[in-house]
Design a protein around this motif. Structure first.
Motif, PDB file in Angstrom:
ATOM      1  N   VAL A 342       0.843  -1.201   0.000  1.00 49.40           N
ATOM      2  CA  VAL A 342       0.000   0.000   0.000  1.00 49.40           C
ATOM      3  C   VAL A 342       0.878   1.252   0.000  1.00 49.40           C
ATOM      4  N   LEU A 343       1.896   1.268   0.866  1.00 47.27           N
ATOM      5  CA  LEU A 343       2.786   2.430   0.948  1.00 47.27           C
ATOM      6  C   LEU A 343       3.504   2.654  -0.383  1.00 47.27           C
ATOM      7  N   ALA A 344       3.937   1.558  -1.017  1.00 47.09           N
ATOM      8  CA  ALA A 344       4.617   1.686  -2.306  1.00 47.09           C
ATOM      9  C   ALA A 344       3.681   2.246  -3.373  1.00 47.09           C
ATOM     10  N   LEU A 345       2.410   1.836  -3.339  1.00 48.32           N
ATOM     11  CA  LEU A 345       1.450   2.340  -4.312  1.00 48.32           C
ATOM     12  C   LEU A 345       1.182   3.824  -4.090  1.00 48.32           C
ATOM     13  N   LEU A 346       1.096   4.238  -2.840  1.00 46.04           N
ATOM     14  CA  LEU A 346       0.894   5.652  -2.542  1.00 46.04           C
ATOM     15  C   LEU A 346       2.083   6.483  -3.015  1.00 46.04           C
ATOM     16  N   GLU A 347       3.265   5.914  -2.937  1.00 46.55           N
ATOM     17  CA  GLU A 347       4.455   6.601  -3.460  1.00 46.55           C
ATOM     18  C   GLU A 347       4.328   6.793  -4.972  1.00 46.55           C
ATOM     19  N   LYS A 348       3.838   5.760  -5.660  1.00 50.61           N
ATOM     20  CA  LYS A 348       3.640   5.871  -7.113  1.00 50.61           C
ATOM     21  C   LYS A 348       2.562   6.886  -7.460  1.00 50.61           C
ATOM     22  N   PHE A 349       1.575   7.010  -6.571  1.00 50.68           N
ATOM     23  CA  PHE A 349       0.508   7.988  -6.789  1.00 50.68           C
ATOM     24  C   PHE A 349       0.950   9.419  -6.457  1.00 50.68           C
ATOM     25  N   ASP A 350       2.197   9.581  -5.971  1.00 52.95           N
ATOM     26  CA  ASP A 350       2.738  10.882  -5.558  1.00 52.95           C
ATOM     27  C   ASP A 350       2.002  11.461  -4.344  1.00 52.95           C
ATOM     28  N   ILE A 351       1.381  10.593  -3.547  1.00 63.83           N
ATOM     29  CA  ILE A 351       0.653  11.034  -2.357  1.00 63.83           C
ATOM     30  C   ILE A 351       1.619  11.466  -1.252  1.00 63.83           C
ATOM     31  N   LEU A 352       2.737  10.751  -1.103  1.00 63.89           N
ATOM     32  CA  LEU A 352       3.651  11.011   0.002  1.00 63.89           C
ATOM     33  C   LEU A 352       4.336  12.370  -0.100  1.00 63.89           C
ATOM     34  N   LYS A 353       4.428  12.912  -1.304  1.00 59.30           N
ATOM     35  CA  LYS A 353       5.117  14.197  -1.491  1.00 59.30           C
ATOM     36  C   LYS A 353       4.444  15.328  -0.725  1.00 59.30           C
ATOM     37  N   LYS A 354       3.129  15.232  -0.538  1.00 60.16           N
ATOM     38  CA  LYS A 354       2.383  16.301   0.129  1.00 60.16           C
ATOM     39  C   LYS A 354       1.794  15.855   1.462  1.00 60.16           C
ATOM     40  N   THR A 355       2.379  14.798   2.031  1.00 62.51           N
ATOM     41  CA  THR A 355       1.864  14.252   3.284  1.00 62.51           C
ATOM     42  C   THR A 355       2.446  14.993   4.490  1.00 62.51           C
ATOM     43  N   ASP A 356       1.561  15.470   5.371  1.00 62.17           N
ATOM     44  CA  ASP A 356       1.972  16.149   6.599  1.00 62.17           C
ATOM     45  C   ASP A 356       2.106  15.190   7.771  1.00 62.17           C
ATOM     46  N   ALA A 357       1.269  14.146   7.806  1.00 63.80           N
ATOM     47  CA  ALA A 357       1.256  13.257   8.968  1.00 63.80           C
ATOM     48  C   ALA A 357       0.896  11.838   8.541  1.00 63.80           C
ATOM     49  N   VAL A 358       1.523  10.871   9.220  1.00 64.31           N
ATOM     50  CA  VAL A 358       1.211   9.453   9.042  1.00 64.31           C
ATOM     51  C   VAL A 358       0.923   8.878  10.424  1.00 64.31           C
ATOM     52  N   PHE A 388       7.188  -2.773   7.833  1.00 66.40           N
ATOM     53  CA  PHE A 388       6.329  -1.664   7.399  1.00 66.40           C
ATOM     54  C   PHE A 388       6.707  -0.382   8.131  1.00 66.40           C
ATOM     55  N   VAL A 389       6.977  -0.492   9.428  1.00 69.28           N
ATOM     56  CA  VAL A 389       7.391   0.689  10.198  1.00 69.28           C
ATOM     57  C   VAL A 389       8.683   1.256   9.632  1.00 69.28           C
ATOM     58  N   ASN A 390       9.643   0.384   9.311  1.00 71.30           N
ATOM     59  CA  ASN A 390      10.909   0.856   8.740  1.00 71.30           C
ATOM     60  C   ASN A 390      10.699   1.528   7.383  1.00 71.30           C
ATOM     61  N   SER A 391       9.761   1.004   6.601  1.00 69.72           N
ATOM     62  CA  SER A 391       9.448   1.630   5.309  1.00 69.72           C
ATOM     63  C   SER A 391       8.881   3.029   5.512  1.00 69.72           C
ATOM     64  N   CYS A 392       8.026   3.174   6.531  1.00 74.23           N
ATOM     65  CA  CYS A 392       7.462   4.492   6.846  1.00 74.23           C
ATOM     66  C   CYS A 392       8.557   5.458   7.312  1.00 74.23           C
ATOM     67  N   LEU A 393       9.499   4.943   8.112  1.00 68.24           N
ATOM     68  CA  LEU A 393      10.591   5.791   8.600  1.00 68.24           C
ATOM     69  C   LEU A 393      11.486   6.246   7.456  1.00 68.24           C
ATOM     70  N   ASP A 394      11.709   5.361   6.481  1.00 71.26           N
ATOM     71  CA  ASP A 394      12.491   5.747   5.306  1.00 71.26           C
ATOM     72  C   ASP A 394      11.780   6.852   4.527  1.00 71.26           C
ATOM     73  N   ALA A 395      10.460   6.692   4.360  1.00 72.32           N
ATOM     74  CA  ALA A 395       9.681   7.718   3.647  1.00 72.32           C
ATOM     75  C   ALA A 395       9.666   9.030   4.427  1.00 72.32           C
ATOM     76  N   LYS A 396       9.665   8.931   5.756  1.00 73.93           N
ATOM     77  CA  LYS A 396       9.669  10.132   6.595  1.00 73.93           C
ATOM     78  C   LYS A 396      10.932  10.954   6.374  1.00 73.93           C
ATOM     79  N   LYS A 397      12.071  10.301   6.214  1.00 73.20           N
ATOM     80  CA  LYS A 397      13.323  11.017   5.969  1.00 73.20           C
ATOM     81  C   LYS A 397      13.256  11.816   4.669  1.00 73.20           C
TER      82      LYS A 397
END
Length: 454
Positions: A342-358, A388-397
Motif C-alpha cells: 500500500v505504501l509503495a502504491l501511494l508513493e507511485k501515486f505521488d501522495i507522500l510528497k504532500k503528506t503532513d502526517a502518518v 512496514f514501520v521501517n518503510s514508513c521511517l524511510d519515507a519520513k526522511k
C-alpha cells in the motif's frame, strides 16, 4: 396491477425523483434495478437511509412475497405518510386480509423488552430440528455462527431468543441482531466521482479487510455527528450517502462489513474544533484495502485514472489501521507485507510528497493485555510490523512528515458485527478514541500550521 394503480404510483415516483439531484437519482435507480432480490430488512433500510418510497419499490417490480414479508408497522407508516394507498398494495399482491389488518391497526409502539427475560421458551424446538439446533448453538458458543444463520434459526424457531439471553446477550443486543443487515457500501466508479475539494486536507483511511478501518471511520463520524462537530457539505452525494450509512449503523450498533466493488469513495466534511472559530475542510478518503493489489497489478490506463484523480495540491494525512491479532505471526506477516505494498502504491501515486502526517493506529485496543494502551501500542507495532514501520521511517526522511502511532477501539462486539454497547454515554471507547484522533488531526495537519483560518 391495474392501469389506474400504475398511473398513481408513477405520479408518486415522478414527484420523488424531482426532489433528488442527478447523482442521487442514479444511485436510487441502481438500487431499484435489483429490488426484487432484496430482503425485508434491506427494503426498510432503503426507505429510512436512502429515502426510497415503497411506491417506487412497487413500481420497480417488488414481488408480492417481499411485500408480504414487510412488518405491519412499516406498511402502516407508508400508508399514513401518503406514500402508497391500501388499494395499491392490494394491486401489488398484498392480501386483502393483511390490508384490512393494517387499516384497523393502532400506531401505539410495542412495549420495551425486558432486559434479561427468564420465562421459559413458549415455542419449544420440534424434535425433528434438534440436530440443526445443536449445531447452530455450538457455532454460537464457538463464535463461528453467521448473523444470517442466527436470524434464520430464530425465525424458523430452531433456536429462541432465550438461547441468546442464556449466553450473555442482552435483550437490546438481540433485537439489534435481528434488525441487522449487511451494509451495501457504495463505492462508485472513479469516473462518476466529483473532483476532490480544493483547499482542503485529504485524510486517507487505509487498511486491509478486517483491520477495523471502516469501523474506525464510522466511529469517528458518529462521534462528530453526536457532538455537533460536522457541518453538512454536499460536494459528493455518493460520499454523503456512505457517511449517513456509517453513522446510522454505529447508532444501531451495526458494524460495517461490506466489501466495496470499486476502489475509492470520499466524504467531504467541514469539522468544527473547540479551539477554532471556523471549520476545518477535510476530504475523508476511504480506499478499499482488498482492492490495492488489484489496482497495482491493473493495466496502465486504470492505474493512471486513479493516479490522476488523487493528484492535487491538497496536503495529506495517512491513517493506517493495523489489526491486533494477539498471537498469530502468520496474520501479522501477511498484513505487514500488504501494508508495504500500500505504501509503495501511494508513493507511485505521488501522495507522500504532500503528506503532513502518518498515523499507525493499532485497533481492537479493548483486547490489549496491558492497561497502558499507548505504551503497549507503540511496543507492539514496532515488534509485529517491523518492516512496514521501517518503510514508513524511510519515507519520513524523504518527505519530512509527522509520524505517530496510537490505539483505537469501539469496545467489545458480538458475532463480529454487533457492538455490545452502542451508547456514547456508557461506552467510553466511542468517545475517547474518536476524540483523540480528531485532536491529532487538529494538531498535526498543515491546515492549522499555515493559519488558513485567518
Amino acid at each position: 396491477m391495474g392501469q389506474q394503480a400504475e398511473l398513481i404510483m408513477l405520479k408518486h415516483t415522478i414527484k420523488i425523483m424531482a426532489q433528488r439531484d442527478q447523482k442521487e437519482q442514479a444511485l436510487v435507480d441502481f438500487i431499484l434495478k435489483n429490488i426484487r432480490n432484496k430482503t425485508a430488512v434491506e427494503l426498510q433500510n432503503y426507505r429510512s437511509i436512502m429515502g426510497i418510497t415503497l411506491a417506487e419499490m412497487i413500481y420497480a417490480g417488488l414481488r408480492a412475497e417481499q411485500l408480504e414479508s414487510l412488518p405491519n408497522e412499516f406498511l402502516k407508516e407508508c400508508i399514513d405518510n401518503n406514500e402508497v394507498t391500501s388499494e395499491e398494495m392490494i394491486s401489488a399482491g398484498l392480501s386483502e386480509d393483511r390490508v384490512n389488518e393494517l387499516i384497523g391497526a393502532t400506531s401505539e409502539p410495542d412495549p420495551e423488552p425486558e432486559p434479561f427475560p427468564i420465562y421459559p421458551d413458549p415455542y419449544p424446538t420440534p424434535v425433528a430440528n434438534q440436530s440443526e439446533r445443536e449445531n447452530l448453538l455450538l457455532d454460537i458458543d464457538n463464535n463461528d455462527a453467521e448473523i444470517a444463520d442466527i436470524q434464520r434459526g430464530i425465525n424458523r424457531k430452531i433456536i429462541s431468543k432465550q438461547d441468546l439471553y442464556d449466553r450473555g446477550c442482552s435483550a437490546d443486543l438481540v433485537e439489534r441482531l435481528m434488525q441487522y443487515s449487511p451494509l451495501n457500501a457504495i463505492f462508485p466508479k472513479v469516473s462518476d466521482l466529483p473532483p476532490l475539494r480544493k483547499n482542503a486536507t485529504d485524510v486517507y483511511f487505509l487498511g486491509m479487510p478486517g483491520s477495523g478501518k471502516s469501523t474506525m471511520l464510522a466511529s469517528l463520524l458518529a462521534y462528530a455527528n453526536k457532538k455537533g462537530l460536522m457541518k453538512p457539505v454536499v460536494d459528493n452525494s455518493f460520499g454523503n450517502k456512505y457517511k449517513n450509512q456509517l453513522v446510522l449503523g454505529m447508532v444501531q450498533g451495526h458494524l460495517p462489513n461490506s466489501t466495496p466493488r470499486e476502489f475509492i469513495n470520499f466524504i467531504p466534511v467541514d469539522m468544527r474544533h473547540a479551539a477554532q472559530d471556523n471549520t476545518q475542510q477535510l476530504n475523508f478518503i476511504d480506499m478499499a484495502g482488498e482492492k490495492f493489489k488489484q489496482v497495482a497489478d491493473s493495466g496502465i490506463d486504470e492505474f493512471k485514472a486513479y493516479k490522476d484523480y488523487l493528484s492535487n495540491d491538497n496536503n495529506k494525512c495517512l491513517i493506517f489501521a493495523m489489526d491486533y491479532f494477539e498471537k498469530n505471526p502468520v496474520k501479522y506477516t501477511e498484513q505487514d507485507q500488504n501494508l508495504q505494498e500500500v505504501l509503495a502504491l501511494l508513493e507511485k501515486f505521488d501522495i507522500l510528497k504532500k503528506t503532513d502526517a502518518v498515523y499507525l493506529v493499532l485497533t481492537k485496543a479493548d483486547l490489549f493485555p496491558d492497561d497502558n494502551k499507548q505504551k503497549f501500542c507503540e511496543t507492539h507495532v514496532d515488534k509485529m510490523y517491523t518492516n512496514f514501520v521501517n518503510s514508513c521511517l524511510d519515507a519520513k526522511k524523504t518527505h519530512k512528515f509527522v509520524m505517530k502511532n496510537f490505539p483505537f477501539s469501539i469496545g467489545p462486539s458480538r458475532f463480529n458485527y454487533i457492538l455490545e454497547d452502542c451508547d456514547l454515554e456508557t461506552n467510553e471507547n466511542l468517545v475517547r478514541y474518536p476524540k483523540q484522533l480528531l485532536k491529532q488531526l487538529e494538531e498535526d495537519i498543515s491546515y492549522f500550521k499555515k493559519g488558513w483560518f485567518n
